[in-house]
Design a protein around this motif. Structure first.
Motif, PDB file in Angstrom:
ATOM      1  N   LEU A  93       4.731  -3.908   0.499  1.00 16.16           N
ATOM      2  CA  LEU A  93       3.535  -4.505   1.101  1.00 16.16           C
ATOM      3  C   LEU A  93       2.921  -5.526   0.142  1.00 16.16           C
ATOM      4  CD1 LEU A  93       1.581  -4.236   3.625  1.00 16.16           C
ATOM      5  CD2 LEU A  93       0.088  -2.977   2.056  1.00 16.16           C
ATOM      6  N   ASP A 109       8.820   8.310  -8.856  1.00 17.22           N
ATOM      7  CA  ASP A 109       8.394   9.393  -7.973  1.00 17.22           C
ATOM      8  C   ASP A 109       7.118   8.994  -7.266  1.00 17.22           C
ATOM      9  OD1 ASP A 109       7.608  11.637  -6.692  1.00 17.22           O
ATOM     10  OD2 ASP A 109       8.030  12.987  -8.353  1.00 17.22           O
ATOM     11  N   ALA A 147       0.940   6.832   6.512  1.00 17.30           N
ATOM     12  CA  ALA A 147      -0.297   6.055   6.564  1.00 17.30           C
ATOM     13  C   ALA A 147      -0.174   4.885   7.539  1.00 17.30           C
ATOM     14  CB  ALA A 147      -0.656   5.561   5.166  1.00 17.30           C
ATOM     15  N   HIS A 170      -3.466   4.322   0.438  1.00 18.09           N
ATOM     16  CA  HIS A 170      -2.163   4.287   1.099  1.00 18.09           C
ATOM     17  C   HIS A 170      -1.584   5.658   1.412  1.00 18.09           C
ATOM     18  CE1 HIS A 170      -1.328  -0.061   0.467  1.00 18.09           C
ATOM     19  NE2 HIS A 170      -2.044   0.115  -0.626  1.00 18.09           N
TER      20      HIS A 170
END
Ligand code: 26V
Length: 803
Positions: free
Chosen positions: A127, A266, A638, A353
């Motif tokens: 994004l 992660d 989300a 997010h």
């Protein structure tokens, strides 16, 4: 040299000459001995030269117009390849093709030789990359700030069907898109003591800048992505060296070498690692020092900072920006506490997010106090002020249970907080920030995500992009709402035929690639059913593979029941420490092994899982997809952004009412979307029944067959017990409600089969999906941020008249 506002128009001969010159004088190579790599470098430098003009022009216009600037702080920018994107935005793709031909290299091969810049985990980082491209395309003065990781996201291989990680090393080759800026360097301190606002760090590193120009559509504007690399303050601590403490003498260098070495892989569980906190502060402090230096080079009154500067925090990772900005304004520039706090808040915005509790950042007050002692004091004072000012309930606060809650900190220090889809923003208000939302009504807003149509349609899908431009002109590339003009063509038989031909071209290309790289033959006439994203239980790749098993089982039982031939495609990485996700990967590969070698199902069903899914692979897979899998447990995803890319590329979606799926369905029309599954509210209710999985499995023949086949070792004949744990969890610990949603999903898949067997009807719906996808351009998203959060305007509006 004169610089025009646009990229200098360039003819084939000029570009050819530039490539030859770079080959000789920049790379020192003779054309007769040039490798693919050499040609790539030469072409990249020649293209880069064309960016510099617009880049300088944009910088000059921003200074001259005293314009407000946006600063996007992100620990991740998942950019992918840059050469083709630059060629496209500069309008130089055709010229490059003809230059390649006349110089005797293969442009496609050159493009694919470039390693992905994989400086991100997934959705959040991609994004950020789409946003940078849209900020430039819209002419919004902006900088991205990130970390120049030496090693991006690990590479994934499969060994015996299991994920194995190897280091990624994109920077071992020269990186032609960056400019080192050793003169832009800041000292970043850690640890030590803070007494009365006087902080004496006991460790420090230098943040040294590298700039990448980000060229917008048609080369009308270019912004900068500034990435920080850590350098030692001193190579050796001479005093310690001389006293014989050689290991300790090298400590400054050791810290610097590790700080920007590797991206944390992660994105599922927060771990509280010291190095990660240091990375976050390193990015944030360097960016803020740079921002204040630039501001003070133009203005002198720091109280007016919010009029000229908007800083966006991409999730909580740079949330130390609140305290750090206050520290710089008070301790370094002498402002009053209250004034500094107000300035910081008016400047900062925070994007959330994720709602997953295990991914929310919180640092122990001990670690925070140890690494950033001055900031810990500031955080406590922010928290005290907030407590007094709001008379908040006792359970609300930044510091709770001896932990600094970074979400609360980011919220309290921002003037706007946003979620990334309508549903998600709603849940942000109702769940994580319920109390803060009541104390600060109006602060939480929504900005539904988007993706850049330059990369995700024009670059990735030339056959469809070409058809669209031939049909409605090419205005859609800079204004995606124009895709609406395709709507009437949905019921034009000739157009649908062309549309199917474009899709088929992409499917044939993918089939060939799969054949070459994996040695599996797939049938381009089959439905390409694609799920690509990080592997996570909430995203439910296991729901998909369970359905695959049920389908296989039923195809074998009843071969003539009107199945549509399918290729199930999976792509994605697991976090290295996420054992359950790794088990799901293993199962998918084991199932693929059995199904792909079954002569009974043959071409009717294949399972493909190419390793090392990344941005470039997405560019191959998405244009070839017929069906987009967006099947997360409602309330957990989300937004999703892959879902938007598929829609734009003419895939139909099978999905739940989660994240942006809700809005995609509203835009494309419920009749053009395969919906199934519980809603977010129903998910919460269903979990209250402790027998939810058991009840669902007992009611589903399909589910029972699937679990039976797995548990008896049909897919792991050499190790029949392999999946006992997985099957046990399906029955007893099905937190993500796979069982409850299984039958609905299976039924929706059969509706997809039925439609697929009617190509005219399928392609009519697919065309409508494309025509109605304009809303999901990141240009629309960025316009929303500009208007509702940043208060900035495009520097290109009125440009035509001015020129
Ligand atoms: C979290 C963490 C936790 C600590 C260590 C490293 C790390 C790195 C990244 C993250 C971010 C997880 C949040 C995330 O990626 N969210 C995704 O954001 C996309 C863009 O808004 C959205 O489309 C996806 O639905 C959402 O999962």
């Amino acid at each position: 040299m004169s610089m025009t506002k646009d990229a200098r128009p360039v003819n084939d001969a000029e570009l050819k000459q530039a490539v030859e010159q770079h080959l000789i004088y920049t790379l020192g190579k003779d054309a007769r001995h040039a490798s693919v790599y050499d040609w790539r470098m030469a072409l990249s430098y020649a293209i880069r030269d064309r960016i510099v003009g617009p880049w300088f022009h944009a910088t000059r216009r921003t200074y001259e117009g005293q314009r407000k600037r946006v600063y996007y702080l992100s620990m991740e920018f998942l950019i992918g390849r840059m050469l083709e994107d630059a060629m496209i935005n500069l309008g130089l793709l055709e010229a490059s093709e003809s230059v390649a031909k006349s110089l005797g290299f293969d442009l496609r091969q050159i493009i694919e030789d470039e390693p992905d810049a994989a400086l991100g985990n997934g959705g959040l980082g991609r994004l950020a990359a789409c946003f940078l491209e849209s900020l430039s395309s819209l002419g919004c003065p902006a900088h991205g700030y990130g970390i120049r990781y030496e090693h991006g996201l690990f590479r994934q291989r499969f060994e015996g069907g299991q994920q194995v990680e190897t280091p990624e090393d994109w920077l071992t080759q020269a990186h032609p898109w960056e400019f080192a800026r050793p003169e832009s360097a800041y000292e970043i301190g850690f640890k030590g003591e803070a007494v009365n606002g006087d902080w004496h760090p006991s460790e420090s590193v230098i943040a040294s800048a590298y700039d990448m120009p980000v060229i917008g559509w048609q080369g009308r504007w270019a912004n900068t992505l500034r990435m920080w690399s850590a350098k030692p303050t001193t190579l050796f601590d001479l005093e310690r060296f001389n006293s014989g403490d050689y290991a300790a003498a090298a400590e400054p260098e050791a810290l610097a070498r590790t700080l920007s070495r590797v991206l944390y892989p992660d994105d599922t569980t927060y771990q509280g690692k010291e190095l990660r906190l240091k990375q976050e502060f390193f990015l944030t402090s360097a960016a803020l020092q740079d921002i204040l230096r630039r501001y003070l080079s133009e203005y002198d009154d720091l109280t007016k900072l919010p009029q000229k500067v908007a800083i966006q925090m991409n999730d909580t990772h740079p949330a130390i920006a609140g305290p750090e900005l206050i520290r710089l304004l008070t301790d370094k520039h002498g402002l009053e506490w209250g004034v500094a706090q107000d300035i910081a808040r008016a400047t900062l915005g925070y994007t959330n997010h994720t709602l997953l509790p295990e991914a929310l950042e919180r640092w122990s007050t001990w670690l925070m106090g140890n690494i950033l002692p001055r900031h810990m004091q500031i955080i406590e004072r922010i928290d005290d002020d907030h407590r007094r000012a709001t008379k908040r309930p006792a359970h609300v606060g930044i510091v709770r249970n001896n932990e600094v809650q970074m979400g609360e900190l980011a919220f309290i220090m921002s003037h706007k907080v946003n979620g990334v889809s309508a549903l998600h923003s709603d849940l942000v208000k109702k769940t994580v920030f319920h109390d803060l939302n009541e104390l600060h009504p109006g602060r939480i807003i929504n900005q539904t995500n988007g993706v850049t149509p330059r990369r995700w349609l024009k670059l990735a899908n030339p056959p469809l992009a070409g058809l669209i431009s031939d049909t409605i002109g090419d205005g859609w590339i800079g204004d995606l709402d124009q895709l609406k003009a395709l709507e009437p063509h949905a019921n034009d038989k000739a157009f649908r035929k062309d549309f199917r031909a474009a899709k088929r071209t992409n499917k044939v290309a993918l089939s060939n690639w799969v054949g070459e790289t994996m040695g599996v033959q797939i049938n381009p006439n089959a439905m390409f059913d694609v799920q690509i994203k990080r592997i996570h239980e909430y995203k439910r790749q296991h729901l998909n593979i369970f359905e695959t098993i049920a389908l296989w089982h039923n195809m074998r039982e009843n071969p003539d029941a009107g199945w549509a031939p399918r290729v199930k495609v999976f792509g994605g990485k697991s976090a290295p420490g996420y054992a359950v996700a790794k088990e799901i990967i293993h199962l998918i590969n084991d199932v693929a092994q059995v199904i792909n070698n079954d002569p009974v199902t043959g071409d009717m069903l294949k399972v493909i899982y190419p390793p090392n899914y990344n941005v470039s692979m997405a560019e191959r897979l998405i244009p070839a997809a017929d069906l987009s899998e967006q099947i997360s447990t409602a309330g957990k995803e989300a937004s999703g952004t892959g879902n938007m890319k598929f829609t734009m590329n003419g895939a139909l979606t099978i999905g739940t009412l989660d994240g942006a799926n809700v809005e995609i369905r509203e835009h494309v029309g419920a009749e053009n979307f395969f919906l199934f599954g519980l809603t977010a509210d129903e998910v919460i209710k269903r979990r209250r029944n402790v027998r939810h999985a058991r009840d669902a499995i007992e009611a589903s023949q399909n589910m029972q067959h699937v679990l039976q086949l797995i548990v008896e070792g049909r897919f792991s004949p050499t190790d029949p017990d392999r999946y006992h744990g997985l099957v046990d969890r399906a029955w007893n610990h099905d937190h993500y409600l796979v069982a409850a949603d299984f039958e609905g999903y299976y039924t929706a898949q059969r509706a997809a089969d039925k439609l697929y067997l009617d190509p005219e009807a399928w392609s009519e719906q697919a065309v409508l999906n494309v025509a109605r996808s304009g809303f999901f351009s990141s240009d629309r998203t960025i316009r929303g941020y500009m208007a509702d959060i940043w208060g900035t305007e495009s520097a290109l509006d009125g440009e035509e008249d001015a020129a």
